[in-house]
Design a protein around this motif. Structure first.
Motif, mmCIF file in Angstrom:
data_model
loop_
_atom_site.group_PDB
_atom_site.id
_atom_site.type_symbol
_atom_site.label_atom_id
_atom_site.label_comp_id
_atom_site.label_asym_id
_atom_site.label_seq_id
_atom_site.Cartn_x
_atom_site.Cartn_y
_atom_site.Cartn_z
ATOM 1 N N ALA A 1 2.412 3.479 -11.173
ATOM 2 C CA ALA A 1 2.678 2.036 -11.172
ATOM 3 C C ALA A 1 3.194 1.572 -9.818
ATOM 4 O O ALA A 1 4.278 0.992 -9.702
ATOM 5 C CB ALA A 1 3.676 1.694 -12.285
ATOM 6 N N GLU A 2 2.392 1.826 -8.790
ATOM 7 C CA GLU A 2 2.766 1.405 -7.447
ATOM 8 C C GLU A 2 1.554 0.808 -6.744
ATOM 9 O O GLU A 2 0.408 1.053 -7.141
ATOM 10 C CB GLU A 2 3.307 2.572 -6.621
ATOM 11 N N LEU A 3 1.821 0.026 -5.728
ATOM 12 C CA LEU A 3 0.758 -0.544 -4.910
ATOM 13 C C LEU A 3 0.469 0.379 -3.731
ATOM 14 O O LEU A 3 1.344 1.115 -3.275
ATOM 15 C CB LEU A 3 1.157 -1.926 -4.404
ATOM 16 N N THR A 4 -0.762 0.307 -3.228
ATOM 17 C CA THR A 4 -1.216 1.209 -2.171
ATOM 18 C C THR A 4 -1.757 0.402 -0.992
ATOM 19 O O THR A 4 -2.633 -0.453 -1.180
ATOM 20 C CB THR A 4 -2.336 2.128 -2.708
ATOM 21 N N PRO A 5 -1.277 0.653 0.232
ATOM 22 C CA PRO A 5 -1.861 -0.021 1.392
ATOM 23 C C PRO A 5 -3.344 0.316 1.527
ATOM 24 O O PRO A 5 -3.775 1.436 1.257
ATOM 25 C CB PRO A 5 -1.058 0.556 2.571
ATOM 26 N N GLN A 6 -4.109 -0.668 1.946
ATOM 27 C CA GLN A 6 -5.539 -0.493 2.163
ATOM 28 C C GLN A 6 -5.807 -0.314 3.668
ATOM 29 O O GLN A 6 -4.936 -0.576 4.502
ATOM 30 C CB GLN A 6 -6.297 -1.697 1.611
#
Length: 424
Positions: free
Chosen positions: A361-366
């Motif tokens: 449940a985390e966001l990931t840099p693109q």
């Protein structure tokens, strides 16, 4: 200024343990208007954040939110740090200017190689949040460590299966230190060491491992070397020795360096892991069925570490390793996209040979984020972690197994998990 006589009018049932208090409303799945908790900002200032439920009817909404160094009944003028008018902050959130830093852990839980005894139960740090209407306390909570929450709740947890309980975890658990400043924003996913994660209540640890011929095994974030793996293994070993009833899931999920991580490297690595954790490793023999063993069944074996391993060939040859644990990873920097992905994953997941499964449940840099130097991991955690708390507190209360996050102190999932498990 608040006067002590009104403190007796507390709504709900206060569950007291050690030096910690938390007031719950009975027989409700969702938290009520005015419920409060503290978090720590994932940004470098580590400022404390006030959070409260603001979706209220006017006649029940809190009038004030009080931030103090002591429980309100024990508070004098010098102990109140801040008093807010709740209506001025309709989102139920306020970031204070008080830095959390890296405080001494109470209950004798500060790390020490020579300590052979720690105190049971939760313990408050000197930070409290209280919601107040008139002369009535609606809710109160401290920022607390939960080093023995499984044992503390053994009467309700004991009969529950490992694949059914809510297990709070961290993503890239070993990526917390040792990186040059210019790389830190896109490499470090945590700002507390593994010992501190476990003491706060984290029970799932997610690792990637690299091997360097002259230096040995390291925790990696993909191709980037972060910290010697023995540092992490020693912290886990010390914790489970002092809290033997806390079931810790250790997931060696990837081996990204070198790209041809050989069978011999796996053998050397598992030998190293066994040297540290072998005495505590729970063998999966007969247990990887359905939702897995109950905590009572695990405790009966006096083994508290479940070690999941992503290389199936190594698992087949090693009696104490569990099959790979399935992770659901959204690989997105969008909050709405992450929620949609997690919603689908909860509905569609199927039990594999390993009874546990993890929502990342985390966001990931693109790639463009790296190029433009935007959306670093701290900023993404700041964007999503309050929402993650709401999703699991209000929508997915009973639906989760393992939930892993970045910068875990900026959400309230440990408390949500403890509450959810106690109500199942």
């Amino acid at each position: 200024m608040f006067m002590k006589p009104f403190i007796s009018l507390i709504v709900g049932v206060c569950l007291l343990a050690g030096h910690s208090a938390r007031c719950y409303q009975e027989n409700h799945r969702r938290p009520d208007c005015g419920n409060v908790h503290l978090t720590v900002s994932p940004t470098r200032d580590t400022n404390l954040e006030l959070n409260w439920i603001s979706d209220c009817e006017d006649d029940s909404a809190p009038e004030f939110i009080v931030f103090s160094r002591k429980h309100l009944r024990d508070t004098d003028e010098n102990s109140i740090i801040l008093k807010l008018k709740a209506a001025d902050y309709p989102r139920g959130y306020y970031k204070t200017s008080t830095s959390y830093g890296h405080p001494w852990l109470p209950g004798n839980w500060e790390y020490s190689e020579t300590t052979n005894r720690k105190d049971m139960g939760p313990y408050c740090l000197p930070y409290w949040i209280t919601s107040v209407r008139g002369e009535r306390i609606i809710d109160e909570n401290c920022l607390a460590i939960q080093p023995t929450w499984m044992y503390d709740n053994r009467q309700t947890l004991g009969s529950q299966k490992i694949g059914s309980i809510f297990i709070p975890g961290t993503h890239n658990s070993g990526s917390y230190d040792g990186i040059p400043a210019f790389l830190e924003g896109y490499v470090l996913n945590q700002d507390r060491d593994v010992w501190t994660q476990l003491v706060h209540g984290i029970r799932y640890l997610d690792f990637r491992v690299g091997f360097y011929h002259r230096e040995g095994f390291f925790i990696n974030h993909d191709q980037v070397k972060v910290i010697n793996v023995e540092t992490v293994l020693d912290q886990i070993k010390k914790f489970v020795e002092l809290a033997p009833s806390e079931v810790v899931v250790v997931d060696f999920h990837r081996f990204p360096y070198p790209s041809n991580f050989t069978a011999e490297m796996h053998r050397k690595f598992t030998d190293l892991v066994y040297r540290y954790l072998g005495d505590h490793a729970l063998s999966p023999s007969g247990l990887q069925v359905g939702k897995g063993p109950t905590l009572n069944e695990i405790w009966a074996q006096n083994k508290s570490v479940i070690i999941c391993y992503s290389d199936r060939n190594t698992v087949r040859e090693t009696f104490w390793l569990w099959q790979p644990l399935q992770q659901f990873w959204g690989d997105t920097n969008s909050v709405s996209s992450l929620k949609g992905f997690l919603t689908r994953s909860i509905k569609q997941h199927r039990t594999t040979i390993n009874p546990m499964w993890a929502l990342m449940a985390e966001l990931t840099p693109q790639p463009l984020d790296f190029i433009l130097r935007i959306n670093n991991l701290r900023n993404l955690a700041q964007k999503v972690n309050r929402e993650v708390t709401k999703w699991f507190r209000e929508e997915w209360f009973y639906d989760a197994n393992v939930v892993a996050t970045d910068y875990f102190l900026s959400n309230d999932l440990i408390a949500v998990a403890i509450d959810a498990n106690s109500r199942k």
